[in-house]
Design an enzyme around this catalytic site. Sequence first.
Site, PDB file in Angstrom:
ATOM      1  N   GLU A 244       1.263  -6.659  -7.698  1.00  0.00           N
ATOM      2  CA  GLU A 244       2.685  -6.807  -7.113  1.00  0.00           C
ATOM      3  C   GLU A 244       2.421  -7.137  -5.567  1.00  0.00           C
ATOM      4  O   GLU A 244       2.204  -6.139  -4.915  1.00  0.00           O
ATOM      5  CB  GLU A 244       3.560  -5.647  -7.120  1.00  0.00           C
ATOM      6  CG  GLU A 244       3.920  -5.105  -8.682  1.00  0.00           C
ATOM      7  CD  GLU A 244       4.813  -6.240  -9.624  1.00  0.00           C
ATOM      8  OE1 GLU A 244       5.296  -7.238  -8.949  1.00  0.00           O
ATOM      9  OE2 GLU A 244       4.933  -6.093 -10.767  1.00  0.00           O
ATOM     10  N   CYS A 278       9.209  -7.196   0.378  1.00  0.00           N
ATOM     11  CA  CYS A 278       8.400  -8.254  -0.523  1.00  0.00           C
ATOM     12  C   CYS A 278       9.186  -9.402  -1.058  1.00  0.00           C
ATOM     13  O   CYS A 278       8.908 -10.566  -1.052  1.00  0.00           O
ATOM     14  CB  CYS A 278       7.618  -7.509  -1.450  1.00  0.00           C
ATOM     15  SG  CYS A 278       8.534  -6.711  -2.733  1.00  0.00           S
TER      16      CYS A 278
HETATM   17  P1  NAD Z   1      -1.806  -3.493   1.921  1.00  0.00           P
HETATM   18  O1  NAD Z   1      -2.590  -4.322   0.832  1.00  0.00           O
HETATM   19  O2  NAD Z   1      -2.187  -3.558   3.237  1.00  0.00           O
HETATM   20  O3  NAD Z   1      -2.223  -1.977   1.176  1.00  0.00           O
HETATM   21  C1  NAD Z   1      -1.544  -1.745   0.055  1.00  0.00           C
HETATM   22  C2  NAD Z   1      -2.142  -0.264  -0.432  1.00  0.00           C
HETATM   23  O4  NAD Z   1      -3.564  -0.984  -0.746  1.00  0.00           O
HETATM   24  C3  NAD Z   1      -2.484   0.719   0.516  1.00  0.00           C
HETATM   25  O5  NAD Z   1      -2.285   1.868  -0.106  1.00  0.00           O
HETATM   26  C4  NAD Z   1      -4.097   0.680   0.954  1.00  0.00           C
HETATM   27  O6  NAD Z   1      -4.592   1.804   1.430  1.00  0.00           O
HETATM   28  C5  NAD Z   1      -4.499   0.002  -0.282  1.00  0.00           C
HETATM   29  N1  NAD Z   1      -5.730  -0.783   0.061  1.00  0.00           N
HETATM   30  C6  NAD Z   1      -6.165  -1.275   0.959  1.00  0.00           C
HETATM   31  N2  NAD Z   1      -7.523  -1.622   0.777  1.00  0.00           N
HETATM   32  C7  NAD Z   1      -7.897  -1.440  -0.407  1.00  0.00           C
HETATM   33  C8  NAD Z   1      -8.900  -1.688  -1.267  1.00  0.00           C
HETATM   34  N3  NAD Z   1      -9.923  -2.447  -0.649  1.00  0.00           N
HETATM   35  N4  NAD Z   1      -8.857  -1.273  -2.383  1.00  0.00           N
HETATM   36  C9  NAD Z   1      -8.006  -0.668  -3.054  1.00  0.00           C
HETATM   37  N5  NAD Z   1      -6.969  -0.562  -2.191  1.00  0.00           N
HETATM   38  C10 NAD Z   1      -6.806  -0.762  -0.736  1.00  0.00           C
HETATM   39  O7  NAD Z   1      -0.185  -3.950   1.875  1.00  0.00           O
HETATM   40  P2  NAD Z   1       0.803  -3.071   2.587  1.00  0.00           P
HETATM   41  O8  NAD Z   1       0.824  -3.519   4.087  1.00  0.00           O
HETATM   42  O9  NAD Z   1       0.773  -1.610   2.491  1.00  0.00           O
HETATM   43  O10 NAD Z   1       2.290  -3.503   2.065  1.00  0.00           O
HETATM   44  C11 NAD Z   1       2.860  -4.654   2.564  1.00  0.00           C
HETATM   45  C12 NAD Z   1       2.628  -5.863   1.321  1.00  0.00           C
HETATM   46  O11 NAD Z   1       2.949  -5.330   0.080  1.00  0.00           O
HETATM   47  C13 NAD Z   1       3.381  -6.981   1.693  1.00  0.00           C
HETATM   48  O12 NAD Z   1       2.798  -8.244   1.365  1.00  0.00           O
HETATM   49  C14 NAD Z   1       4.698  -6.908   0.759  1.00  0.00           C
HETATM   50  O13 NAD Z   1       5.002  -8.209   0.409  1.00  0.00           O
HETATM   51  C15 NAD Z   1       3.967  -6.508  -0.354  1.00  0.00           C
HETATM   52  N6  NAD Z   1       4.832  -5.698  -1.425  1.00  0.00           N
HETATM   53  C16 NAD Z   1       4.848  -6.199  -2.495  1.00  0.00           C
HETATM   54  C17 NAD Z   1       5.780  -5.688  -3.424  1.00  0.00           C
HETATM   55  C18 NAD Z   1       5.959  -6.255  -4.857  1.00  0.00           C
HETATM   56  O14 NAD Z   1       6.576  -5.629  -5.880  1.00  0.00           O
HETATM   57  N7  NAD Z   1       5.662  -7.381  -5.219  1.00  0.00           N
HETATM   58  C19 NAD Z   1       6.644  -4.549  -3.165  1.00  0.00           C
HETATM   59  C20 NAD Z   1       6.460  -4.045  -1.920  1.00  0.00           C
HETATM   60  C21 NAD Z   1       5.585  -4.634  -1.068  1.00  0.00           C
END
Ligand code: NAD
Length: 500
Positions: A244, A278
Amino acid sequence: MTVMTQAPARPQSGSTFESLNPATGEVVGTHPVQTAEEVQAAVARAREEAAWWGGLSFGERKTHLNAWKTSMTQRLPELAELMRLEMGKPVGDAMLEAGLAMEHVSWAAGHAGRVLGRRRVSPGLMMVNQSASVAFKPLGVVGVIGPWNYPVFTPLGSVAYALAAGNAVVFKPSEHTPGVGAWMVQAFQDAVGRPVLQLVTGLGATGAALCRAGVDKVAFTGSTATGKKVMAACAETLTPVVIEAGGKDSVIVDADADVEAAADAALWGACSNAGQTCIGVERVYVHEKVYDEFLSTITAKAAVLRADRDGKIGPITMPSQVGVIRSHVQDALDHGGRAVVGGIDAVGERFVQPTILVDVPEDSLAVQEETFGPTMTIAKVRTMDEAIEKTNATRYGLGNTVFSKVNGMAIAERVRSGMSAVNGVISFAGIPSLPFGGVGDSGFGRIHGPEGLKEFTYAKAIARQRFKPMINLTSFDRTAKADKQLAQVIGLLHGRAKKR
Ligand code: NAD
């Protein structure tokens, strides 16, 4: 094929990290950075719990999940305050988010039996002697990696559905909102009395460790860039994933739209949660017949809206995002765009004021990339075909909104996105029976709804012979006569041209 992935630096045992209040920079809490070994231990504990949890009936799991929901609901103000402290959103918005999440817990718990329980399907004419049925079984242990922007609603969209389907869950909340994650997991422990839902905390490396810890599926919500890393890590062990990811949603306003309602919805969709949604509104395409009216209505509404510590718009949660927002606004201005509200000076250190950009070229960053701030571009279109074409011309395809009295459904059908709202904004997210997810760079797989329950299961098909067949197809004793009869049956069933 070998998939090469860059693993983040290995966390040291005993190290910690702090979650900060984005409005002030003050420390809200200190949490352990869990190592790969600690993540594996959590998955092992979850696997033991999965044996118990997966063996319960749907009704028993429903009782436990509803007890969890009730205990969270009774302490919702406490949760909302923690959300405000860690993430920055106003308490009213936090209550709305958490309240909607409870709807999902309730729906998942209440519908899992009907959606996933064994049900009969038609065996078809050639296999009429069989009784055919399918049920959806839990995978075992699901790893959920969450973002910070909706720290309750978003992870629970995976956690609650995975639990309702009979899985144990290991949840890694965002490093920006670990306290909120810990609160929900503790509430589960208090309500259910068993660690079916486990918590692991840490930075990206802890999430990467979860991908490699032998879970049966990973549900990831976050940025598209991290989603690719998650998928690559999961590919090493053929661990399935739900992604997502980000979005670049549009609002399309038709000539017959209720302009006042469309402007209100577009502004809220773009600026609530400080634009860090998002499925937030990032672009607006307005029919030329109502463009001037729309622009004057939305600018008047936006001009009185402020982001500040006690306002309706909170701070930007991740300090690094401020730079992204500034670069998108600057790029738009550099390429002929104009700010009719806000602008480059609206991008402060912690708070960004609402910003409306017009005359922005379609190939600029503010139109193509996720800005994740309280900003939007507004463009005039001659036809709805043009609005749809421009909406569909990004790599993303998460949500979308259409305002039109007559053609709302027809326009929504042609938008390449996982979800659309007609004459309302992001309404689909609050309807638990609707699947939620995207296409393209917005990811794949679904949470919420029947699809969201099935996402955390595998289909188990059973064909049970009810009586001996007329022709035994699966035997070396099959005779030449039987082959001939079979050919006749196939000819009868499939060989005749159908009349139009
Ligand atoms: P992010 O990708 O920076 O982090 C998300 C999660 O992934 C965090 O818990 C982080 O610690 C973890 N992570 C980071 N590196 C990783 C790796 N190498 N392997 C596994 N996990 C890892 O995103 P964010 O800044 O926390 O969230 C914002 C983003 O999320 C925006 O792009 C937003 O659009 C998206 N989002 C999407 C939805 C949806 O349902 N489509 C909902 C909410 C947010």
